[in-house]
Design a protein around this motif. Structure first.
Motif, short mmCIF file in Angstrom:
data_model
loop_
_atom_site.label_atom_id
_atom_site.label_comp_id
_atom_site.label_asym_id
_atom_site.label_seq_id
_atom_site.Cartn_x
_atom_site.Cartn_y
_atom_site.Cartn_z
N VAL A 114 0.83 -1.21 0.00
CA VAL A 114 0.00 0.00 0.00
C VAL A 114 0.86 1.26 0.00
CG1 VAL A 114 -2.01 -1.08 1.11
CG2 VAL A 114 -0.30 0.12 2.50
N VAL A 181 -3.82 5.60 4.52
CA VAL A 181 -3.52 4.72 3.39
C VAL A 181 -4.34 5.22 2.20
CG1 VAL A 181 -3.78 2.38 2.49
CG2 VAL A 181 -3.03 2.73 4.85
N GLU A 184 -2.49 1.50 -3.63
CA GLU A 184 -1.78 0.23 -3.52
C GLU A 184 -1.12 -0.14 -4.85
OE1 GLU A 184 -4.24 -3.59 -3.81
OE2 GLU A 184 -5.67 -2.17 -2.92
#
Length: 233
Positions: A114, A181, A184
Motif C-alpha cells: 500500500v 492509506v 496500492e
C-alpha cells in the motif's frame, strides 16, 4: 467519396472517444533504477488522491529520492529537499507549506504494497503534503496481532479478513488508524522489495541514491488497468 468516408470515420472516432466511459480509478507509475511499479489511488481518499495527482502532474516528484528505507517495513520518499541532497545529508524534514487532512477508512489498511502518507506528530494526524511510503512489511501471527490490539492499536480490533492478509501476505499492522492509506501497488511490487534490500547508512538513507520519476497514467491506460485488475464491471 473517399474524403467523405474518411471524414465520417474521423467524426465517429471522435464521438466514440468523447463518450467512452471514464476509468473507475486513477493510476500512477513510479520508475526507479530498480524497476517500476503501477499504483492505484483509492477513490475512498479523494483529498490524498487528488493531491498526489496534482504534484505528479507538476513533475514535483521527478528527481526526488527514496531517502529512508527499512527492510521488512517500508520505503519512504517525496522529501523536496532530497532533489539536490549531498551524500550523507540527513533527509526527511522537507515538506510543502500545507498538510492534507487525515482520511481514515476501516476498509483500507497497511497490507504489503500500500501507498500511505507520512506525517509529523500532530494531533489531527494530518498528512505531509508530499512525503509518502510504500509498505514492504512482514507477516504476523494471531498472537502478534492480539498484542497490537492491546498496545499500539489502542483497542482497535483487526477484522478476520484483514488478519488473513497480515498472516499470509504481510504488512505493517501497527500503523493502522494512525497514517492515511491512499493507494496500492497493482503491478511491480518486486521494485519495492529490491529497494528495501539496498545498503543504507545509520540514518536509513541508501548509500547509493534511489531517485524516482512519477507519471500519471492517461485515461485509456487507466481503463486498461481497471480491466486488468478486474475493477471494471
Amino acid at each position: 467519396m473517399k474524403k467523405v468516408i474518411t471524414l465520417c470515420l474521423v467524426l465517429f472516432l471522435g464521438v466514440a472517444t468523447a463518450f467512452a466511459k471514464p476509468p473507475k480509478n486513477q493510476y500512477v507509475r513510479i520508475k526507479t533504477s530498480y524497476g517500476q511499479c503501477i499504483i492505484r489511488l483509492y477513490n475512498e481518499t479523494p483529498k490524498h488522491r487528488d493531491n498526489f495527482i496534482k504534484l505528479a502532474k507538476e513533475g514535483f516528484y521527478n528527481g526526488t529520492l527514496f531517502h529512508r528505507i527499512i527492510q521488512n517495513f517500508m520505503i519512504q520518499g517525496g522529501d523536496p529537499d532530497s532533489k539536490n541532497a549531498k551524500p550523507g545529508q540527513a533527509l526527511g524534514e522537507g515538506d510543502l507549506k500545507y498538510r492534507v487532512p487525515a482520511e481514515f477508512n476501516d476498509t483500507l489498511f497497511h497490507k504489503k504494497g500500500v501507498l500511505a502518507a507520512a506525517r509529523d506528530n500532530n494531533p489531527e494526524k494530518a498528512s505531509s503534503a508530499s512525503q509518502f511510503y510504500i509498505v514492504e512489511g512482514k507477516r504476523y501471527t494471531d498472537e502478534d496481532l492480539d498484542k497490537l490490539e492491546q498496545g499500539r492499536l489502542k483497542g482497535f480490533k483487526v477484522p478476520e479478513w484483514q488478519r488473513e492478509w497480515y498472516r499470509s501476505v504481510g504488512g505493517t499492522a501497527q500503523l493502522d488508524h494512525g497514517y492515511t492509506v491512499y493507494g496500492e501497488v497493482v503491478f511491480g511490487l518486486d521494485m519495492v522489495d529490491r529497494i528495501a534490500a539496498v545498503k543504507k547508512d545509520a540514518k536509513d538513507r541508501p548509500l547509493a541514491d534511489v531517485p524516482m520519476t512519477v507519471e500519471v497514467l492517461k485515461r485509456r491506460e487507466c481503463r486498461r488497468m481497471d480491466k486488468l485488475t478486474g475493477l471494471r464491471k
